[in-house]
Motif scaffolding. Sequence first.
Motif, mmCIF file in Angstrom:
data_model
loop_
_atom_site.group_PDB
_atom_site.id
_atom_site.type_symbol
_atom_site.label_atom_id
_atom_site.label_comp_id
_atom_site.label_asym_id
_atom_site.label_seq_id
_atom_site.Cartn_x
_atom_site.Cartn_y
_atom_site.Cartn_z
ATOM 1 N N PRO A 216 0.809 -1.217 0.000
ATOM 2 C CA PRO A 216 0.000 0.000 0.000
ATOM 3 C C PRO A 216 0.850 1.278 0.000
ATOM 4 C CG PRO A 216 -0.215 -1.179 2.085
ATOM 5 C CD PRO A 216 0.681 -2.009 1.225
ATOM 6 N N PHE A 217 0.446 2.228 -0.821
ATOM 7 C CA PHE A 217 1.173 3.498 -0.880
ATOM 8 C C PHE A 217 0.237 4.582 -1.393
ATOM 9 C CE2 PHE A 217 1.525 4.376 -5.390
ATOM 10 C CZ PHE A 217 1.223 3.145 -5.954
ATOM 11 N N THR A 218 0.626 5.815 -1.121
ATOM 12 C CA THR A 218 -0.029 6.951 -1.759
ATOM 13 C C THR A 218 1.052 7.934 -2.187
ATOM 14 O OG1 THR A 218 -1.780 8.576 -1.575
ATOM 15 C CG2 THR A 218 -0.443 8.285 0.358
ATOM 16 N N ILE A 219 0.715 8.760 -3.181
ATOM 17 C CA ILE A 219 1.710 9.686 -3.733
ATOM 18 C C ILE A 219 1.234 11.115 -3.553
ATOM 19 C CG2 ILE A 219 2.613 10.557 -5.936
ATOM 20 C CD1 ILE A 219 3.151 7.811 -6.814
ATOM 21 N N LEU A 220 2.164 11.984 -3.181
ATOM 22 C CA LEU A 220 1.858 13.412 -3.131
ATOM 23 C C LEU A 220 2.812 14.135 -4.083
ATOM 24 C CD1 LEU A 220 0.484 15.920 -1.885
ATOM 25 C CD2 LEU A 220 2.278 15.924 -0.148
ATOM 26 N N ASP A 221 2.278 14.662 -5.180
ATOM 27 C CA ASP A 221 3.098 15.539 -6.009
ATOM 28 C C ASP A 221 2.958 16.938 -5.423
ATOM 29 O OD1 ASP A 221 4.390 17.153 -7.768
ATOM 30 O OD2 ASP A 221 3.753 16.060 -9.556
ATOM 31 N N ALA A 222 3.780 17.206 -4.412
ATOM 32 C CA ALA A 222 3.713 18.498 -3.716
ATOM 33 C C ALA A 222 4.245 19.614 -4.604
ATOM 34 C CB ALA A 222 4.528 18.430 -2.428
ATOM 35 N N ASN A 223 4.942 19.235 -5.688
ATOM 36 C CA ASN A 223 5.461 20.257 -6.593
ATOM 37 C C ASN A 223 4.317 20.950 -7.336
ATOM 38 O OD1 ASN A 223 7.597 21.619 -8.113
ATOM 39 N ND2 ASN A 223 6.889 20.361 -9.816
ATOM 40 N N ILE A 224 3.542 20.181 -8.081
ATOM 41 C CA ILE A 224 2.458 20.827 -8.835
ATOM 42 C C ILE A 224 1.408 21.394 -7.869
ATOM 43 C CG2 ILE A 224 1.249 18.617 -9.297
ATOM 44 C CD1 ILE A 224 1.260 21.688 -11.589
ATOM 45 N N GLU A 225 1.083 20.650 -6.821
ATOM 46 C CA GLU A 225 0.071 21.158 -5.873
ATOM 47 C C GLU A 225 0.531 22.458 -5.218
ATOM 48 O OE1 GLU A 225 -1.449 18.514 -2.967
ATOM 49 O OE2 GLU A 225 -2.110 17.004 -4.414
ATOM 50 N N GLY A 226 1.799 22.481 -4.790
ATOM 51 C CA GLY A 226 2.323 23.659 -4.092
ATOM 52 C C GLY A 226 2.379 24.872 -5.007
ATOM 53 N N ILE A 227 2.788 24.650 -6.245
ATOM 54 C CA ILE A 227 2.868 25.766 -7.201
ATOM 55 C C ILE A 227 1.459 26.317 -7.481
ATOM 56 C CG2 ILE A 227 3.341 26.269 -9.641
ATOM 57 C CD1 ILE A 227 5.896 24.571 -9.332
ATOM 58 N N LEU A 228 0.514 25.418 -7.704
ATOM 59 C CA LEU A 228 -0.862 25.894 -7.973
ATOM 60 C C LEU A 228 -1.431 26.599 -6.739
ATOM 61 C CD1 LEU A 228 -2.321 22.927 -10.084
ATOM 62 C CD2 LEU A 228 -1.525 25.169 -10.896
ATOM 63 N N TYR A 229 -1.052 26.119 -5.568
ATOM 64 C CA TYR A 229 -1.502 26.779 -4.325
ATOM 65 C C TYR A 229 -0.986 28.221 -4.282
ATOM 66 C CZ TYR A 229 -1.754 27.947 0.633
ATOM 67 O OH TYR A 229 -2.010 28.591 1.824
ATOM 68 N N LEU A 230 0.315 28.402 -4.542
ATOM 69 C CA LEU A 230 0.885 29.763 -4.493
ATOM 70 C C LEU A 230 0.234 30.674 -5.538
ATOM 71 C CD1 LEU A 230 4.732 29.223 -3.949
ATOM 72 C CD2 LEU A 230 2.994 29.760 -2.251
ATOM 73 N N ILE A 231 -0.014 30.101 -6.718
ATOM 74 C CA ILE A 231 -0.635 30.910 -7.779
ATOM 75 C C ILE A 231 -2.061 31.314 -7.384
ATOM 76 C CG2 ILE A 231 -1.548 30.745 -10.156
ATOM 77 C CD1 ILE A 231 1.016 29.295 -10.934
#
Length: 508
Positions: free
Chosen positions: A33-48
């Motif tokens: 079992p695993f989950t993935i967080l692409d914090a790169n795209i999420e974080g960039i869209l958050y800042l924008i």
Amino acid sequence: MSFLLIHPPLVKPCEAPPGLAVLAGALGSRSIPFTILDANIEGILYLISLGSPVSDTWTKRALRHRAENLNAMRRGKLYANLDRYKRTIADLNRLLQVQGMKQGIHISFSDYQDGSRSPVRSDDLIEAYRHPEDNLFYPYFEERIPLLFDRFAPRTVGFSINFLSQALTAFAMIGYIRSRVPSVTIAAGGGLITSWMRNPCWSDPFSGIIDILVDGPGEGPLVELSGKEFTTGDQVPDYSALPLPSYLSPGFIMPFSASRGCYWQRCSFCPERAEGNPYAPLPPLETAQNLGKLTQFWDPALIHIVDNAMSPALLEAIVRNPPGAPWYGFARISELLAEPDFCVALKQSGCTMLKIGLESGSPRVLEEMDKGITLETASKALHILKKAGIATYCYLLFGTPFEKEEDAKMTLDFVVRHHESIGFLNLALFNLPAYGPDAAFLELNSFYEGDLGLYRPFRHPRGWERPAVRAFLEKRFKRHPAIAPIIRRDPPFFSSNHAPFFCMTGMT
Ligand code: SF4
């Protein structure tokens, strides 16, 4: 054992991270079992998405058009108009930039630099770990990470860290996770971690912070950590846990790796060689067939073959088994690329663009760096690829220890003579790998960048020092009337990652 795998900011947010797709494939195929967080795209869209701390005319316009600009980045039409594309990117990037201003952080779509901390000093990374609240992405991950822990309760968190631009935020995220869940196991791997660990003077400065540091491919250690057996070569990337519609590209760019290391492994300046990374290819025919199956399933807009250099055997296998979608990747100049029939077949297989390490227009420099190419073959290949409809993204390297100013002028002349066949140019200043075999023959400068620095400053044996090289590039090379248009058509920030879309719309 369950895993949370994190891709930390910041890298260009245009495609799924290839390393995490491979890890996902390896874990998923063994029902781990695993989950993935692409914090790169999420974080960039958050800042924008945030309001702006400044209100000049440019920023107000960027805020007003934010949603339509993000949508435009994800549609093909924008890539038929370079000026509109550049305006759209500049406006979106402005929204990132203004967020960094108040904290002295220089952030863009391709970089993250903190004026007070360096990613090549372990003390600074440890400070970033101790003070996650100083990081620009803190409000994003402080909100996001607890949700993932509540939902998935991971026992191990793995960070994939490939670039210096990711390091400070990765350590801030690790610090935040540790303070919230002290018992969690933290693992970190990826290209940057591997480069650090291959330094002969490496002595882990992160004990007590990171439990497991992985040197090289991460899938084996992760699978084995969960008590299962791992066999090399049986992993197929899985992109399903990644937020594919979010990336800033007109459709899914499917990253795919057919080898690790490099089959040539001889260029004297190359970090691959300096780090002694072994060449590990997958069988070409089987790989090309698997790529076809993946393409059928995922229906990508573009395939990005992420190998350091696609081998001739792989190119031939792809020609015989076209994947079924446009593709691009790095290839070495070879006799194969100077064969008209082969290049036509390559184009028919979907090849849209080849990235080519030409490095120099001086035969002596090419020979001394053991590049293994001749200018005659390079000249033929550039013409023939252009004629076949395959764009070239040429990489040039200036200021190597072998180069004199006359050699740089020869490079300029070569590019001028071939400007109609060259689609895009990447101009780089030579960096000496800190611990490669070449460092032993040069007089090294004492400037101390940091204990994790990947490069060493050196006294140029022919007096062709960096300021002179820089001036040559800015004042002569880039301003040449045959070269300036090539430089101008390079997609800002996203460069070779978006260039194939412009090729598809007929810009080159
Ligand atoms: S072809 Fe590229 S990756 Fe291979 S040795 Fe030369 S520079 Fe390194």
